[in-house]
Design a protein around this motif. Structure first.
Motif, PDB file in Angstrom:
ATOM      1  N   TRP A  71     125.561  31.057 -55.089  1.00  0.00           N
ATOM      2  CA  TRP A  71     124.516  30.151 -55.579  1.00  0.00           C
ATOM      3  C   TRP A  71     124.077  29.180 -54.487  1.00  0.00           C
ATOM      4  O   TRP A  71     122.901  28.855 -54.357  1.00  0.00           O
ATOM      5  N   PHE A  72     125.027  28.724 -53.687  1.00  0.00           N
ATOM      6  CA  PHE A  72     124.714  27.822 -52.572  1.00  0.00           C
ATOM      7  C   PHE A  72     123.724  28.502 -51.627  1.00  0.00           C
ATOM      8  O   PHE A  72     122.746  27.900 -51.178  1.00  0.00           O
ATOM      9  N   ARG A  73     123.970  29.782 -51.339  1.00  0.00           N
ATOM     10  CA  ARG A  73     123.068  30.544 -50.466  1.00  0.00           C
ATOM     11  C   ARG A  73     121.720  30.777 -51.143  1.00  0.00           C
ATOM     12  O   ARG A  73     120.665  30.621 -50.531  1.00  0.00           O
ATOM     13  N   LEU A  74     121.787  31.175 -52.416  1.00  0.00           N
ATOM     14  CA  LEU A  74     120.567  31.522 -53.165  1.00  0.00           C
ATOM     15  C   LEU A  74     119.626  30.325 -53.298  1.00  0.00           C
ATOM     16  O   LEU A  74     118.415  30.444 -53.099  1.00  0.00           O
ATOM     17  N   LEU A  75     120.191  29.175 -53.627  1.00  0.00           N
ATOM     18  CA  LEU A  75     119.377  27.973 -53.816  1.00  0.00           C
ATOM     19  C   LEU A  75     118.610  27.604 -52.552  1.00  0.00           C
ATOM     20  O   LEU A  75     117.474  27.149 -52.611  1.00  0.00           O
ATOM     21  N   GLN A  76     119.235  27.837 -51.404  1.00  0.00           N
ATOM     22  CA  GLN A  76     118.589  27.469 -50.141  1.00  0.00           C
ATOM     23  C   GLN A  76     117.488  28.443 -49.713  1.00  0.00           C
ATOM     24  O   GLN A  76     116.798  28.205 -48.726  1.00  0.00           O
ATOM     25  N   SER A  77     117.319  29.518 -50.481  1.00  0.00           N
ATOM     26  CA  SER A  77     116.198  30.415 -50.201  1.00  0.00           C
ATOM     27  C   SER A  77     114.897  29.833 -50.746  1.00  0.00           C
ATOM     28  O   SER A  77     113.812  30.327 -50.456  1.00  0.00           O
ATOM     29  N   VAL A  78     115.022  28.751 -51.531  1.00  0.00           N
ATOM     30  CA  VAL A  78     113.848  28.075 -52.093  1.00  0.00           C
ATOM     31  C   VAL A  78     113.391  26.985 -51.132  1.00  0.00           C
ATOM     32  O   VAL A  78     114.210  26.185 -50.653  1.00  0.00           O
ATOM     33  N   GLN A  79     112.093  26.958 -50.861  1.00  0.00           N
ATOM     34  CA  GLN A  79     111.537  25.946 -49.961  1.00  0.00           C
ATOM     35  C   GLN A  79     111.827  24.543 -50.487  1.00  0.00           C
ATOM     36  O   GLN A  79     111.635  24.255 -51.662  1.00  0.00           O
ATOM     37  N   GLY A  80     112.319  23.684 -49.612  1.00  0.00           N
ATOM     38  CA  GLY A  80     112.613  22.312 -50.008  1.00  0.00           C
ATOM     39  C   GLY A  80     114.052  22.097 -50.429  1.00  0.00           C
ATOM     40  O   GLY A  80     114.460  20.972 -50.735  1.00  0.00           O
ATOM     41  N   VAL A  81     114.842  23.170 -50.462  1.00  0.00           N
ATOM     42  CA  VAL A  81     116.259  23.056 -50.836  1.00  0.00           C
ATOM     43  C   VAL A  81     117.122  23.344 -49.613  1.00  0.00           C
ATOM     44  O   VAL A  81     117.183  24.473 -49.121  1.00  0.00           O
ATOM     45  N   GLY A  82     117.783  22.300 -49.134  1.00  0.00           N
ATOM     46  CA  GLY A  82     118.721  22.454 -48.027  1.00  0.00           C
ATOM     47  C   GLY A  82     120.145  22.386 -48.548  1.00  0.00           C
ATOM     48  O   GLY A  82     120.379  22.366 -49.758  1.00  0.00           O
ATOM     49  N   SER A  83     121.092  22.302 -47.634  1.00  0.00           N
ATOM     50  CA  SER A  83     122.502  22.299 -48.041  1.00  0.00           C
ATOM     51  C   SER A  83     122.849  21.090 -48.914  1.00  0.00           C
ATOM     52  O   SER A  83     123.605  21.204 -49.883  1.00  0.00           O
ATOM     53  N   LYS A  84     122.270  19.937 -48.604  1.00  0.00           N
ATOM     54  CA  LYS A  84     122.581  18.714 -49.360  1.00  0.00           C
ATOM     55  C   LYS A  84     122.103  18.830 -50.810  1.00  0.00           C
ATOM     56  O   LYS A  84     122.840  18.498 -51.754  1.00  0.00           O
ATOM     57  N   VAL A  85     120.881  19.323 -50.997  1.00  0.00           N
ATOM     58  CA  VAL A  85     120.341  19.469 -52.355  1.00  0.00           C
ATOM     59  C   VAL A  85     121.070  20.575 -53.104  1.00  0.00           C
ATOM     60  O   VAL A  85     121.358  20.458 -54.303  1.00  0.00           O
ATOM     61  N   ALA A  86     121.411  21.658 -52.400  1.00  0.00           N
ATOM     62  CA  ALA A  86     122.152  22.754 -53.032  1.00  0.00           C
ATOM     63  C   ALA A  86     123.504  22.265 -53.558  1.00  0.00           C
ATOM     64  O   ALA A  86     123.917  22.603 -54.671  1.00  0.00           O
ATOM     65  N   LEU A  87     124.194  21.439 -52.768  1.00  0.00           N
ATOM     66  CA  LEU A  87     125.480  20.873 -53.210  1.00  0.00           C
ATOM     67  C   LEU A  87     125.276  19.924 -54.390  1.00  0.00           C
ATOM     68  O   LEU A  87     126.100  19.868 -55.308  1.00  0.00           O
ATOM     69  N   ALA A  88     124.178  19.155 -54.355  1.00  0.00           N
ATOM     70  CA  ALA A  88     123.882  18.242 -55.465  1.00  0.00           C
ATOM     71  C   ALA A  88     123.660  19.026 -56.758  1.00  0.00           C
ATOM     72  O   ALA A  88     124.123  18.623 -57.833  1.00  0.00           O
ATOM     73  N   LEU A  89     122.961  20.154 -56.656  1.00  0.00           N
ATOM     74  CA  LEU A  89     122.731  21.007 -57.829  1.00  0.00           C
ATOM     75  C   LEU A  89     124.045  21.564 -58.358  1.00  0.00           C
ATOM     76  O   LEU A  89     124.288  21.598 -59.569  1.00  0.00           O
TER      77      LEU A  89
END
Length: 205
Positions: A71-89
């Motif tokens: 999910w961490f990898r998948l979320l970052q495939s979306v524009q505007g989602v970096g590692s920090k936002v992925a972890l927050a999600l």
């Protein structure tokens, strides 16, 4: 490339853990949910690792399961989602809850995570809607029905039953889970009244 670490917890910080593996301390950045479940200093722990190598840094991210890492990898495939936002999600929602929210096109749940504004939430539920079922984990049994609800193509009895349960105060996710279970017990041709009755039984358990 580091894929997994098994060692002893040396210390837990606000957003990371130091894992002692044979005398070497690895700093792994983790979601708040992962840090809360890891245990205390001195205890054994296993982390699935995502390694980021940049020109000026090498950073490790740690996860309790391979699914959480996916999910961490998948979320970052979306524009505007970096590692920090992925972890927050992943701090706000479990992998199963994320899959549910995306399937139901539930932008409100996704935007509960710090740093996720309305535009990013829309992009997440839109761009990942066809990928979410493969990463639903324990929620995979009801994800198809939730996608139908999210896209507005669910059958009338299903839509009516979910709507009725939602009006009784249950979340859309709870209602969808209950109706999915009711469909298994009542059959695909069950009418809305039967689905509501069986759904309420599920919710009362």
């Amino acid at each position: 490339m580091i894929g997994k670490l098994k060692g002893t917890i040396d210390e837990i910080g606000e957003d990371h853990v130091v894992l002692d593996v044979h005398g070497v301390g690895y700093v792994a950045h983790c979601s708040a949910r992962t840090l809360a479940k890891l245990g205390s200093a001195g205890e054994a722990a296993v982390l699935f690792i995502e390694t980021y190598v940049r020109e000026d840094q090498l950073k490790l991210f740690g996860f309790l399961s391979a699914l959480e890492r996916e999910w961490f990898r998948l979320l970052q495939s979306v524009q505007g989602v970096g590692s920090k936002v992925a972890l927050a999600l992943l701090s706000t929602l479990t992998p199963g809850e994320l899959a549910n929210a995306i399937a139901l096109q539930d932008k409100t749940s996704v935007s509960r995570a710090p740093g996720v504004g309305p535009k990013v939430a829309v992009r997440i539920v839109t761009e990942l809607k066809n990928k979410a079922p493969a990463f639903a984990g324990e929620m995979s049994g009801s994800i198809g029905l939730k996608q139908e609800l999210g896209e507005g193509v669910a059958s009338a009895p299903v839509s009516d039953a979910v709507s009725a349960l939602t009006n009784l105060g249950y979340s859309r996710d709870q209602a969808a889970n209950a109706v999915a279970a009711a469909l298994k017990n009542g059959g695909e041709d069950a009418d809305s009244a039967k689905l509501i009755r069986l759904g309420l039984k599920e919710l009362a358990r």
